[in-house]
Design a protein around this motif. Structure first.
Motif, PDB file in Angstrom:
ATOM      1  N   SER A  90       8.613  -7.000   0.911  1.00 16.84           N
ATOM      2  CA  SER A  90       7.728  -6.637  -0.206  1.00 16.84           C
ATOM      3  C   SER A  90       6.374  -7.336  -0.098  1.00 16.84           C
ATOM      4  O   SER A  90       5.339  -6.756  -0.442  1.00 16.84           O
ATOM      5  CB  SER A  90       8.389  -6.960  -1.544  1.00 16.84           C
ATOM      6  N   VAL A  91       6.351  -8.559   0.416  1.00 18.80           N
ATOM      7  CA  VAL A  91       5.088  -9.292   0.581  1.00 18.80           C
ATOM      8  C   VAL A  91       4.241  -8.629   1.667  1.00 18.80           C
ATOM      9  O   VAL A  91       3.037  -8.392   1.479  1.00 18.80           O
ATOM     10  CB  VAL A  91       5.361 -10.777   0.915  1.00 18.80           C
ATOM     11  N   LEU A  92       4.856  -8.300   2.798  1.00 19.03           N
ATOM     12  CA  LEU A  92       4.134  -7.615   3.869  1.00 19.03           C
ATOM     13  C   LEU A  92       3.634  -6.249   3.402  1.00 19.03           C
ATOM     14  O   LEU A  92       2.498  -5.854   3.695  1.00 19.03           O
ATOM     15  CB  LEU A  92       5.025  -7.456   5.101  1.00 19.03           C
ATOM     16  N   LEU A  93       4.452  -5.534   2.647  1.00 19.12           N
ATOM     17  CA  LEU A  93       4.045  -4.216   2.156  1.00 19.12           C
ATOM     18  C   LEU A  93       2.852  -4.316   1.211  1.00 19.12           C
ATOM     19  O   LEU A  93       1.981  -3.438   1.209  1.00 19.12           O
ATOM     20  CB  LEU A  93       5.226  -3.507   1.496  1.00 19.12           C
ATOM     21  N   GLU A  94       2.770  -5.373   0.419  1.00 24.65           N
ATOM     22  CA  GLU A  94       1.605  -5.580  -0.450  1.00 24.65           C
ATOM     23  C   GLU A  94       0.360  -5.852   0.394  1.00 24.65           C
ATOM     24  O   GLU A  94      -0.729  -5.371   0.073  1.00 24.65           O
ATOM     25  CB  GLU A  94       1.846  -6.718  -1.437  1.00 24.65           C
ATOM     26  N   LYS A  95       0.504  -6.614   1.477  1.00 30.73           N
ATOM     27  CA  LYS A  95      -0.631  -6.873   2.379  1.00 30.73           C
ATOM     28  C   LYS A  95      -1.095  -5.573   3.038  1.00 30.73           C
ATOM     29  O   LYS A  95      -2.296  -5.321   3.165  1.00 30.73           O
ATOM     30  CB  LYS A  95      -0.234  -7.883   3.466  1.00 30.73           C
ATOM     31  N   ILE A  96      -0.153  -4.758   3.449  1.00 30.00           N
ATOM     32  CA  ILE A  96      -0.483  -3.470   4.067  1.00 30.00           C
ATOM     33  C   ILE A  96      -1.203  -2.576   3.062  1.00 30.00           C
ATOM     34  O   ILE A  96      -2.211  -1.942   3.387  1.00 30.00           O
ATOM     35  CB  ILE A  96       0.786  -2.790   4.616  1.00 30.00           C
TER      36      ILE A  96
END
Length: 160
Positions: free
Chosen positions: A12-18
């Motif tokens: 979820s953290v990586l997806l927010e960065k993306i």
């Protein structure tokens, strides 16, 4: 697959960065805004994944759908050219490299070195390639970049 490291950030953290990077690319007019994607239903999930992972659509984490088209008159002699027949099925290998030697007869898509070129015609042949250089390709190939990654190999593995 490797053993999950509990110190790794959840997906979820990586997806927010993306998502943030994609919004920045839209703001800079490098890609176009796309329609919201439908949520993934339970029926679409082929198997269970760890709690820290998430199912997402390919379009949510790539530039899929954002292609720069060039008219035949704008394709330059000497440019690199990749046609559908230049990619070997099921392998990710370029059979031959072509150079534009005369006027081309149809629109082309622009790609950059490292883009994943995915054949939209007969996808079961799995003609997918990481572009070895900058150039133009047939519109039968879709140039795709992963967002928030320096390694499109993961996109290639997903598509092949």
């Amino acid at each position: 697959m490797v053993k999950q490291d509990p110190n790794d950030e959840p997906a979820s953290v990586l997806l927010e960065k993306i998502k943030a990077e994609k919004q920045e690319l839209i703001k800079e007019k490098k890609i176009k805004k796309t329609k919201p994607l439908p949520p993934i239903t339970d029926d679409e999930k082929p198997f269970d994944i760890p709690d820290s992972w998430e199912w997402v659509r390919c379009k949510a984490v790539t530039t899929m759908g954002n292609f720069k088209t060039v008219n035949p008159s704008d394709v330059q002699i000497g440019e690199n050219l990749i046609e559908l027949a230049d990619i070997e099925a099921n392998s990710g290998h370029l059979i031959k490299e072509e150079i534009v030697t005369s006027t081309v007869g149809s629109n082309k898509y622009v790609y950059t070195e490292g883009d994943v070129l995915f054949a939209k015609l007969r996808p079961y042949l799995r003609k997918v390639l990481i572009a070895p250089n900058d150039g133009v390709c047939t519109t039968e190939l879709l140039p795709i970049k992963g967002i928030n990654t320096n390694n499109n190999f993961f996109v290639l593995c997903f598509l092949i």
